[in-house]
Write a protein that holds these residues in place. Structure first.
Motif, mmCIF file in Angstrom:
data_model
loop_
_atom_site.group_PDB
_atom_site.id
_atom_site.type_symbol
_atom_site.label_atom_id
_atom_site.label_comp_id
_atom_site.label_asym_id
_atom_site.label_seq_id
_atom_site.Cartn_x
_atom_site.Cartn_y
_atom_site.Cartn_z
ATOM 1 N N THR A 46 0.846 -1.189 0.000
ATOM 2 C CA THR A 46 0.000 0.000 0.000
ATOM 3 C C THR A 46 0.885 1.243 0.000
ATOM 4 O OG1 THR A 46 -1.716 -1.163 1.237
ATOM 5 C CG2 THR A 46 -1.763 1.253 1.293
ATOM 6 N N HIS A 47 0.549 2.188 -0.851
ATOM 7 C CA HIS A 47 1.352 3.419 -0.933
ATOM 8 C C HIS A 47 0.799 4.454 0.031
ATOM 9 C CE1 HIS A 47 2.859 7.111 -3.349
ATOM 10 N NE2 HIS A 47 3.789 6.683 -2.526
ATOM 11 N N VAL A 48 1.633 4.862 0.982
ATOM 12 C CA VAL A 48 1.254 5.896 1.955
ATOM 13 C C VAL A 48 2.291 7.004 1.846
ATOM 14 C CG1 VAL A 48 0.706 6.409 4.348
ATOM 15 C CG2 VAL A 48 0.358 4.089 3.466
ATOM 16 N N PRO A 49 2.029 8.023 1.025
ATOM 17 C CA PRO A 49 3.032 9.068 0.803
ATOM 18 C C PRO A 49 3.332 9.852 2.076
ATOM 19 C CG PRO A 49 1.318 9.137 -0.880
ATOM 20 C CD PRO A 49 0.828 8.216 0.203
ATOM 21 N N PHE A 50 4.590 10.202 2.242
ATOM 22 C CA PHE A 50 5.019 11.092 3.322
ATOM 23 C C PHE A 50 4.649 12.517 2.923
ATOM 24 C CE2 PHE A 50 8.556 13.841 4.902
ATOM 25 C CZ PHE A 50 8.290 13.751 6.256
ATOM 26 N N PRO A 51 3.934 13.264 3.770
ATOM 27 C CA PRO A 51 3.497 14.597 3.358
ATOM 28 C C PRO A 51 4.662 15.532 3.080
ATOM 29 C CG PRO A 51 3.001 14.195 5.674
ATOM 30 C CD PRO A 51 3.432 12.889 5.103
ATOM 31 N N GLY A 52 5.653 15.551 3.958
ATOM 32 C CA GLY A 52 6.876 16.292 3.704
ATOM 33 C C GLY A 52 6.706 17.796 3.684
ATOM 34 N N PRO A 53 7.826 18.503 3.620
ATOM 35 C CA PRO A 53 7.772 19.965 3.534
ATOM 36 C C PRO A 53 7.272 20.413 2.164
ATOM 37 C CG PRO A 53 10.040 19.195 3.332
ATOM 38 C CD PRO A 53 9.211 17.993 3.650
ATOM 39 N N PRO A 182 6.889 2.695 7.704
ATOM 40 C CA PRO A 182 6.312 3.838 6.978
ATOM 41 C C PRO A 182 7.182 4.364 5.840
ATOM 42 C CG PRO A 182 6.037 4.110 9.341
ATOM 43 C CD PRO A 182 6.930 2.930 9.163
ATOM 44 N N ASN A 183 8.496 4.304 6.005
ATOM 45 C CA ASN A 183 9.349 4.819 4.930
ATOM 46 C C ASN A 183 9.350 3.905 3.717
ATOM 47 O OD1 ASN A 183 10.005 7.000 6.550
ATOM 48 N ND2 ASN A 183 11.807 5.991 7.406
ATOM 49 N N LEU A 184 9.102 2.617 3.933
ATOM 50 C CA LEU A 184 8.956 1.704 2.805
ATOM 51 C C LEU A 184 7.589 1.876 2.151
ATOM 52 C CD1 LEU A 184 10.643 -1.555 4.165
ATOM 53 C CD2 LEU A 184 11.681 0.488 3.142
ATOM 54 N N ALA A 185 6.576 2.207 2.955
ATOM 55 C CA ALA A 185 5.250 2.497 2.393
ATOM 56 C C ALA A 185 5.274 3.760 1.541
ATOM 57 C CB ALA A 185 4.227 2.629 3.520
ATOM 58 N N ASN A 186 6.254 4.626 1.790
ATOM 59 C CA ASN A 186 6.387 5.871 1.037
ATOM 60 C C ASN A 186 7.036 5.659 -0.330
ATOM 61 O OD1 ASN A 186 6.455 8.842 0.763
ATOM 62 N ND2 ASN A 186 8.666 8.619 1.040
ATOM 63 N N GLY A 445 19.228 1.304 1.304
ATOM 64 C CA GLY A 445 17.914 1.920 1.448
ATOM 65 C C GLY A 445 18.032 3.364 1.014
ATOM 66 N N VAL A 446 17.027 3.859 0.302
ATOM 67 C CA VAL A 446 17.126 5.220 -0.227
ATOM 68 C C VAL A 446 15.739 5.841 -0.267
ATOM 69 C CG1 VAL A 446 16.886 4.518 -2.636
ATOM 70 C CG2 VAL A 446 18.125 6.618 -2.091
ATOM 71 N N ALA A 447 15.697 7.126 -0.013
ATOM 72 C CA ALA A 447 14.427 7.851 -0.045
ATOM 73 C C ALA A 447 13.988 8.102 -1.477
ATOM 74 C CB ALA A 447 14.582 9.193 0.665
ATOM 75 N N PRO A 448 12.683 8.184 -1.729
ATOM 76 C CA PRO A 448 12.232 8.697 -3.020
ATOM 77 C C PRO A 448 12.865 10.060 -3.269
ATOM 78 C CG PRO A 448 10.395 7.771 -1.806
ATOM 79 C CD PRO A 448 11.558 7.803 -0.862
ATOM 80 N N SER A 449 13.435 10.233 -4.429
ATOM 81 C CA SER A 449 14.297 11.387 -4.666
ATOM 82 C C SER A 449 13.495 12.652 -4.956
ATOM 83 C CB SER A 449 15.253 11.093 -5.819
ATOM 84 O OG SER A 449 14.543 10.563 -6.913
#
Length: 542
Positions: A46-53, A182-186, A445-449
């Protein structure tokens, strides 16, 4: 830390193919059915986007990344629980630079170990040796590292290895189960789908990359001085490369690599409207190498060679050597993965010139999208408690932009590796020798860029404008994430045929008119069968 011993460099040329897991696989032998046809498919996470700045300019569905010209004033924490249990975690990763300093002399490594509460033991393998190292690992019976990083290198039997000896992560990551991380869901869906399933199951965590594929990096300063516009047609592009060539100066920088193919064939083929790897029409798959647009791309590259605009050691230069020539200004353009638009590259260039990205030169371009990931990590089989620990490690390292965990993984420790002011992050001298390229934790492991280049807002804005201009016209490879038994069994052989054919035509050893012979050889070696299998797999996974 362990660094592999030197071995002879392989020189396989590859063409962007049917997705990383299918490209990584070698099959045959009947040791396991890694296809997805006829299987119960584990749901994607399931995709749960991080709202972020809030960004300075938004991303969009075409793949344009959110743009940040300044660093967020307030960071959040994405991980509040303890990650590890103090145990050793071994991981094998590729590196494209020098080996890191040992942990006892590496403040970044020490800080990462503290944050993860593990003793991270990295087996760091230089990229020319990674294929052989992985082949040896997969053929052996010794205990595996806890975490194994796979790239898009064609490796015999890789899929069977993943299925037989690596953990099935479906129960931990499918559907809402991923919300425990949560970061993998992002991680965006296109990265998971680009990785693909193995036998219907999820066996890895993707290392996300933005949608632009292999891209043309240019010395914008020297091009501006020469009056070369941002937009060009085919003849203007060729003339520009001639104009930028002179004594110990070359317009075109090519290098032979295991990952992207000679001279960025993807850039030229996409400029001229060739399909991305494969074209799917009415359920049938057709390879891009059979199209007239691909032949046109070979013609352009041949003309560049005939005009002596190319770096003379293109058939032997490593990526590291070619990048050094580009960074010091000897080469005016080179092809590289879009992910190379990063702080390490900009730091290497320094104040010599302004880095830019070349736009397609064709009248109806189809810029090629990447598969959405650089590779993936898999875990050796273990009990649930251990697998959950490893997932927590990868979850921490995948923390998104705007978090304290991202800051540590990407910039290090404030006051040691970087400082910040009203304009954002400012790296310190220690960062030059301690960063996530030299300590390649970004391959675990890497964040969505996002588009944020501290200290280089002009280059970040230019990259954003380049994405806005090109990505709406870009095309995906319809075979990404699919399985072809022939590709996984004979992928290296098929790629060798293509790569050798490209080199022979481009460098004048064979005429352009001989390209149909290469196509015929590729078809007989398994290309036609691969097309049939991809069509069947596509139908089964719709």
């Amino acid at each position: 830390m362990t660094v592999s011993s030197p071995i002879k460099r392989r020189t396989l040329l590859t063409l962007a193919g049917a997705g990383l897991l299918s490209g990584c696989g070698g099959g045959g032998g009947g040791r396991g059915d890694v296809s997805n046809a006829g299987k119960d498919l584990a749901p994607w996470p399931t995709h749960v986007p991080f709202p972020g700045p809030a960004p300075d300019a938004p991303g969009d569905d075409t793949g344009v990344q959110p743009l940040y010209l300044t660093y967020p004033q307030k960071l959040t924490r994405s991980v509040t629980d303890t990650v590890g249990d103090g145990s050793k975690v071994t991981a094998m990763v590729v590196t494209f630079g020098a080996p890191p300093r040992p942990v006892e002399a590496n403040q970044l490594w020490q800080a990462v170990n503290k944050a993860l509460n593990v003793d991270l033991d990295l087996i760091v393998v230089p990229d020319p040796e990674y294929g052989q190292k992985m082949t040896t690992l997969m053929a052996g019976t010794d205990d595996l590292p806890d975490i194994i990083m796979f790239t898009n290198l064609a490796l015999p039997n890789a899929l069977e290895f993943v299925q037989a000896r690596c953990a099935d992560l479906s129960a931990h990551l499918s559907g809402d189960a991923v919300k425990d991380y949560p970061n993998l869901a992002n991680i965006p869906p296109y990265a998971w789908q680009g990785m693909g399933r193995v036998g219907g199951r999820i066996h890895g965590v993707p290392l996300e990359r933005p949608k632009p594929a292999n891209s043309l990096f240019v010395n914008r300063t020297v091009m501006d001085r020469a009056g070369i516009a941002l937009d060009w047609n085919r003849e203007q592009y060729i003339d520009a490369m001639k104009q930028l060539t002179g004594p110990r100066k070359w317009g075109v920088g090519w290098f032979k690599t295991l990952f992207t193919g000679l001279g960025g064939i993807t850039y030229h083929a996409g400029s001229l409207g060739a399909p991305n790897g494969w074209a799917e029409t009415g359920g049938a798959f057709t390879s891009t190498i059979t199209t007239p647009q691909f032949t046109e791309a070979l013609d352009v590259m041949s003309r560049l060679v005939a005009a002596r605009t190319h770096f003379p050691d293109s058939l032997t230069a490593s990526s590291t050597d070619l990048k050094a020539h580009f960074h010091n200004g000897a080469v005016a353009s080179m092809n590289d993965g879009f992910g190379a638009l990063n702080l390490q590259t900009l730091t290497s260039i320094g104040n010599r010139f302004e880095l830019g990205l070349g736009r397609p030169y064709g009248a109806e371009p189809t810029p090629w999208q990447g598969p959405g990931l650089f590779g993936f990590v898999a875990f050796k089989k273990a009990d649930d408690a251990r697998i959950k620990l490893l997932l927590r490690v990868v979850n921490h390292l995948s923390a998104p932009f705007g978090t304290t965990e991202y800051e540590l993984a990407n910039y290090g420790v404030e006051g040691k590796h970087f400082t910040r002011d009203a304009d954002g992050v400012k790296t310190l001298p220690l960062y030059d020798t301690e960063n996530n390229s030299l300590l390649p934790i970004k391959y675990l492991g890497v964040a969505p860029s996002v588009l944020y280049l501290p200290g280089y807002p002009k280059q970040a804005q230019a990259a954003y404008d380049w994405q806005r201009a090109g990505l709406p016209k870009s095309v995906a490879n319809p075979a990404v994430g699919l399985r072809s038994a022939t590709e996984v069994a004979r992928g290296a052989q098929l790629n060798q045929i293509i790569g050798d054919g490209i080199a022979a035509v481009v460098f004048g050893r064979r005429p352009l008119s001989s390209w149909p012979e290469v196509i015929t050889q590729w078809k007989k070696a398994g290309g036609d069968r691969a097309a049939e299998e991809l069509a069947k797999e596509k139908q089964a996974t719709r």
